[in-house]
Design a protein around this motif. Sequence first.
Motif, PDB file in Angstrom:
ATOM      1  N   ASN A 209       0.807  -1.331   0.092  1.00 31.26           N
ATOM      2  CA  ASN A 209      -0.091   0.017  -0.026  1.00 31.26           C
ATOM      3  C   ASN A 209       0.929   1.304  -0.001  1.00 31.26           C
ATOM      4  N   HIS A 210       1.859   1.216  -1.037  1.00 31.89           N
ATOM      5  CA  HIS A 210       2.939   2.340  -1.080  1.00 31.89           C
ATOM      6  C   HIS A 210       3.757   2.638  -0.212  1.00 31.89           C
ATOM      7  N   PHE A 283       7.949  -5.987 -10.049  1.00 27.15           N
ATOM      8  CA  PHE A 283       6.407  -6.296 -10.050  1.00 27.15           C
ATOM      9  C   PHE A 283       5.754  -5.323  -9.381  1.00 27.15           C
ATOM     10  N   GLU A 284       4.669  -4.883  -9.894  1.00 24.56           N
ATOM     11  CA  GLU A 284       3.727  -3.997  -9.195  1.00 24.56           C
ATOM     12  C   GLU A 284       2.250  -4.150  -9.626  1.00 24.56           C
ATOM     13  N   GLY A 285       1.405  -4.181  -8.592  1.00 23.09           N
ATOM     14  CA  GLY A 285       0.123  -4.378  -8.957  1.00 23.09           C
ATOM     15  C   GLY A 285      -0.711  -4.473  -7.598  1.00 23.09           C
ATOM     16  N   ILE A 286      -2.045  -5.290  -7.688  1.00 22.17           N
ATOM     17  CA  ILE A 286      -2.907  -5.448  -6.611  1.00 22.17           C
ATOM     18  C   ILE A 286      -3.049  -7.042  -6.249  1.00 22.17           C
ATOM     19  N   PHE A 287      -2.665  -7.251  -4.918  1.00 22.62           N
ATOM     20  CA  PHE A 287      -2.705  -8.560  -4.517  1.00 22.62           C
ATOM     21  C   PHE A 287      -3.711  -8.603  -3.316  1.00 22.62           C
ATOM     22  N   LYS A 288      -5.039  -9.347  -3.521  1.00 18.89           N
ATOM     23  CA  LYS A 288      -5.863  -9.703  -2.539  1.00 18.89           C
ATOM     24  C   LYS A 288      -6.436  -8.183  -1.993  1.00 18.89           C
ATOM     25  N   ASP A 290      -4.747  -5.440  -1.658  1.00 20.69           N
ATOM     26  CA  ASP A 290      -3.807  -4.435  -1.469  1.00 20.69           C
ATOM     27  C   ASP A 290      -2.899  -4.036  -2.524  1.00 20.69           C
ATOM     28  N   SER A 291      -2.382  -2.896  -2.672  1.00 22.09           N
ATOM     29  CA  SER A 291      -1.392  -2.280  -3.431  1.00 22.09           C
ATOM     30  C   SER A 291       0.027  -3.188  -3.165  1.00 22.09           C
ATOM     31  N   ILE A 292       0.694  -3.631  -4.033  1.00 21.60           N
ATOM     32  CA  ILE A 292       1.957  -4.239  -3.773  1.00 21.60           C
ATOM     33  C   ILE A 292       2.998  -3.818  -4.766  1.00 21.60           C
ATOM     34  N   TYR A 293       4.293  -3.680  -4.318  1.00 25.18           N
ATOM     35  CA  TYR A 293       5.157  -3.593  -5.201  1.00 25.18           C
ATOM     36  C   TYR A 293       6.611  -4.501  -4.925  1.00 25.18           C
ATOM     37  N   PHE A 294       7.297  -5.169  -5.705  1.00 23.48           N
ATOM     38  CA  PHE A 294       8.509  -5.976  -5.576  1.00 23.48           C
ATOM     39  C   PHE A 294       9.564  -5.510  -6.363  1.00 23.48           C
TER      40      PHE A 294
END
Length: 321
Positions: A209-210, A283-288, A290-294
């Motif tokens: 979530n940023h 990798f960036e997107g939505i997971f369950k 939540d906003s997520i970034y790897f």
Amino acid sequence: MNSKKLIYIGGQYVRYYLIFVLITYGIIKVFKLQFWEPYLIRLVTPFGEMSPMGLAWSYMGFSKTYTIFAGWSETIAATLLIFKRTRTLGAVLSFGVMLNVFMMNISYDIPVKLFSLHLCIFSAFLILIDGKRLLNVFILNRDVSKFEYVKPFSEKWKNYTIQIAKFSFLILFVVLKLISTIRRQDTYGDLGPKHELYGIYELNEFQLNHKKRSVLLDDSLQFKRLIFDQPELLYLQKMNDEGFYYVAEIDTVDQKIYLKERDSSKVGFFDYKMKPESNVYEFEGIFKGDSIYFKTERKGREDFLLNNRGFHWISKYPFNR
């Protein structure tokens, strides 16, 4: 019916049963379909967390040479069992091979323990049919007479007919087994399809979530690795080593990954960016929800000592790590 006929009938049943089983298992080992190279997740699984059977499968699958050797041992034993003159030699080889399999099964808790024991007993039965002559040659140092083979019928044409029928069926069985095995190589095993993103992705930076999260080994929310291994599957491993498989649909044109549970319920999606020259992948997107970034660094199978050590005829010192 006399005892010789009964032994002959029992011996024929046992011999051909062993032939079919040994050929089946031998061929799938020769083409390396029973034991395939360890999954990527095995390379990052702690040794103590493997099951005994998982350890055995990894041990066998790691070495193509040893797996193919084991397959040819079973195949050669089956081939020797086909012919009357080499039947006893085939039974001796079969007993040795299957005894090794049985010991492996009971030592590593592999399910087919009784089945492999039965194959050992069947091989021993065939050896005992010629046991007296073997005892005279190897132990008692006595002369041996020629073995008189039992013929099922008095008429020659009937004996020839049954021999032709048996060999024809065996050839058909082997051909069909080879065709089936070769086709299966395209679906699984070492030559099976690989992910477009096949590899292990170690996280260097993680945002939820940023917000960037600090690295904590017991963090149940922060991810540790993304592993693209089996076709259409993604394994997400958290810092506490808890991991989950998700169905992954990869769009290489738009560089998107759509994730689903195994029951097809949607989980989220990732956009990904590649920098192959530096092995950095984002990798960036939505997971369950939540906003997520790897931000990750890719590791391949070749980056592990187990795979890059190589073969050495002569070693100055043991390399045991």
